[in-house]
Write a protein that holds these residues in place. Structure first.
Motif: not given
Ligand SMILES: Nc1ncnc2c1ncn2[C@@H]1O[C@H](COP(=O)(O)OP(=O)(O)OP(=O)(O)O)[C@@H](O)[C@H]1O
Ligand SMILES: [Mg+2]
Length: 566
Positions: A491, A496-497, A500, A503-504, A522, A547-548, A552-553, A556
């Motif tokens: 990461l 990105q963090t 994420i 995005l969760i 995902l 963008r991650p 990494e998504l 998390a």
């Protein structure tokens, strides 16, 4: 509704000295000489997060040649470049005045990596530049003159100097865009070349320091060993040569302080493309490569770690392993299984950050602690199966244990920062000195089970509001929880963090119910990002996302302590 810039000036004049809240009147879109300025959201007070502005301009008005955005890759790299050039100018004009964030102008832009981000986006014909402005105040009263200076002088100057082609460095912008495209093409070609990573001849791998990602000055450039030398023809750069790390199991050995971890770290970061001058341009790795490490203390939810761990004390189930507080070995096992579950193609492991008993178990230990008393089937007996059965390669830094010579396909030795291929020598040694070990890996690796999270896992609400926020690069606040991402070493950007975190929530709302596995859900989530861009994760416009990767998504979600699995 679109209004004249003069109208904005008029409103401002009437605001001088009034309470800060009156700034709200500015929200709206205004026509300036060659762009529109949209004031999307005005901060509540001078100390709150700065106001959100968007500059909108038809791309042809910037004079940027079409070739620089004629495909998606170029579009991403061009926008990345413009965010940087805009940022450079904001640093010139952004000042401090009055209270709080007064007179500050700020945009999110990348560092050593070129990432898809939404601070600058090119949608069809329109370039949108999203940035932040601290509307000026003295105490809590509006400083209209200062605001006028920011809006009618500073922002136009920043835009003129940071976005208009004739004011940009043409060679730099070309290099930025085309070398990015080259690196992306190279990354896609790795699999047809049967390699998992490519390290360009002459690359500069070491960084300035552990907390500073710029290149180390005076570093020794990478020298490619002839046995692994590959030459590739790329559209922009032409012929480039470097070391191709083959698929299979690769060991990086060598003395302490000889550059092993530095090489692995460069490989880790090779999942991203780098800016010209970084030193790691054209150091490119399979995009599905994942750094694995031990992470004791993490939570693990119903992961089948039985390929590595069995017969835990008190009969604890390892085919659906659950713990709030994993040990060194169980955390590393869970990290690997989760990587396989989400579809990682390459595992990157450094002895420095591994659990020793997870990695090795030598003859003497096998004799003292019998198999029945040792839950762990060490990685050395599983890593070959991973490649044979799943096609998953591993690159492993291992300076401390030669038992791995038996199973390595390629052995690279770092000697004074220079790599040598010593595969044959290692085989010879392995023949000469048997380890006497008993293989404890069993016939097969074991199966990888897809898990499906339950909806109650994901609650982003705190004090009746959705609360999702990045606190630094490696921490996400999700509702009432804190997700610790410090073990996700690939990461690289706080954007990105943030993404994420959102995005969760996006996944939980849109795909959780109608997909059968975390992976499936995902993948659909990431496909939406690919198709519609990062903006879809939020209902309003804010340019602070990058963008991650799906790895990494998933990482998390796997570290969410409220995660529940069906
Ligand atoms: N090509 C290079 N030129 C100059 N310095 C380098 C180069 N590569 C690595 N270094 C520096 O050498 C030091 C040791 O590197 P690194 O951590 O990679 O060693 P290592 O082999 O992993 O050591 P250990 O076995 O102790 O973990 C670091 O400070 C790193 O920045
Ligand atoms: Mg090291």
């Amino acid at each position: 509704m679109l209004k004249e810039a003069a109208h904005l000036r008029g409103i401002l004049k009437g605001l001088n000295g009034r309470g800060y809240k009156a700034y709200k009147k500015l929200e709206g879109e205004y026509e300036f000489s060659w762009y529109h300025l949209s004031i999307d959201h005005v901060q509540g007070d001078p100390f709150a997060s700065p106001s959100r502005f968007t500059l909108i301009v038809p791309i042809e008005k910037t004079g940027i040649p079409k070739a620089l955005f004629s495909n998606k890759r170029r579009n991403i790299a061009l926008c990345d470049f413009l965010a940087r050039s805009f940022k450079k100018e904001t640093e010139r004009f952004s000042g401090r005045c009055g209270t709080g964030h007064s007179c500050q102008i700020y945009i999110e832009a990348g560092r050593q990596e070129i990432l898809e981000r939404n601070s600058v986006v090119l949608n069809g014909n329109n370039l949108e530049v999203r940035f932040f402005v601290g509307l000026p105040a003295h105490g809590r009263s509006i400083l209209a003159n200062k605001a006028e200076e920011v809006i009618f002088h500073h922002i136009p100057s920043i835009a003129e100097r940071g976005l208009v082609y004739k004011n940009l460095n043409k060679r730099q912008i070309e290099e930025h865009v085309y070398s990015y495209e080259d690196q992306e093409i190279l990354r896609q070609r790795l699999s047809e070349l049967n390699i998992v990573s490519f390290i360009r001849e002459g690359a500069i791998l070491p960084r300035k320091s552990g907390v500073e990602d710029r290149p180390l000055k005076g570093a020794i450039p990478f020298v490619c060993p002839k046995e692994l030398k590959i030459e590739i023809e790329l559209p922009y750069r032409g012929r480039v040569s470097g070391m191709g790390i083959p698929v299979g199991v690769t060991l990086i050995v060598g003395g302490g302080f000889h550059g092993k971890s530095t090489l692995l770290q460069a490989i880790e970061r090779g999942v991203y493309s780098h800016i010209p001058g970084d030193g790691r341009e054209y150091v490119v790795t399979d995009p599905r490569a994942l750094k694995i490490r031990a992470e004791d203390g993490r939570s693990v939810v119903k992961v089948d770690i039985s390929p590595f761990i069995n017969n835990l004390p008190l009969g604890k189930d390892t085919s659906s392993f659950f713990t709030e507080n994993a040990s060194g070995s169980t955390s590393q096992a869970a990290n690997i299984i989760e990587a396989l579950e989400i579809g990682a193609r390459v595992l990157l492991i450094d002895e420095d950050t591994s659990a020793t008993n997870f990695m090795i178990r030598d003859k003497r230990m096998q004799s003292l602690v019998k198999k029945e008393k040792e839950p762990i089937s060490p990685f050395i007996d599983k890593v070959g199966q991973l490649y044979r059965e799943f096609g998953v390669s591993t690159i492993l830094v291992m300076g401390g244990c030669g038992d791995y010579f038996d199973i390595a396909d390629t052995v690279i030795m770092m000697d004074s920062y220079r790599p040598y291929v010593v595969t044959e020598m290692a085989r010879e040694i392995a023949r000469k000195y048997s380890t006497g070990r008993i293989n404890e890996g069993g016939e097969k690796f074991g199966s990888i089970r897809q898990r499906k999270p339950l909806p109650e896992s994901f609650n982003p609400i705190r004090s009746e509001k959705v609360k999702i926020e990045a606190k630094g690069l490696k921490t996400i606040i999700f509702g009432r929880q804190v997700i610790d991402l410090s073990a996700l070493e690939q990461l690289v950007d706080i954007g990105q963090t943030r993404a994420i975190g959102y995005l969760i929530n996006y996944y939980a709302k849109k795909y959780l119910k109608n997909t059968n596995s975390l992976k499936d859900g995902l993948e659909k989530t990431m496909a939406d990002i690919e198709k519609y861009g990062l903006d879809i994760v939020l209902p309003y416009r804010i340019g602070n996302l990058a963008r991650p990767r799906i790895e990494e998504l998933a990482g998390a979600i796997n570290r969410l302590r409220s995660l529940k699995i069906r």
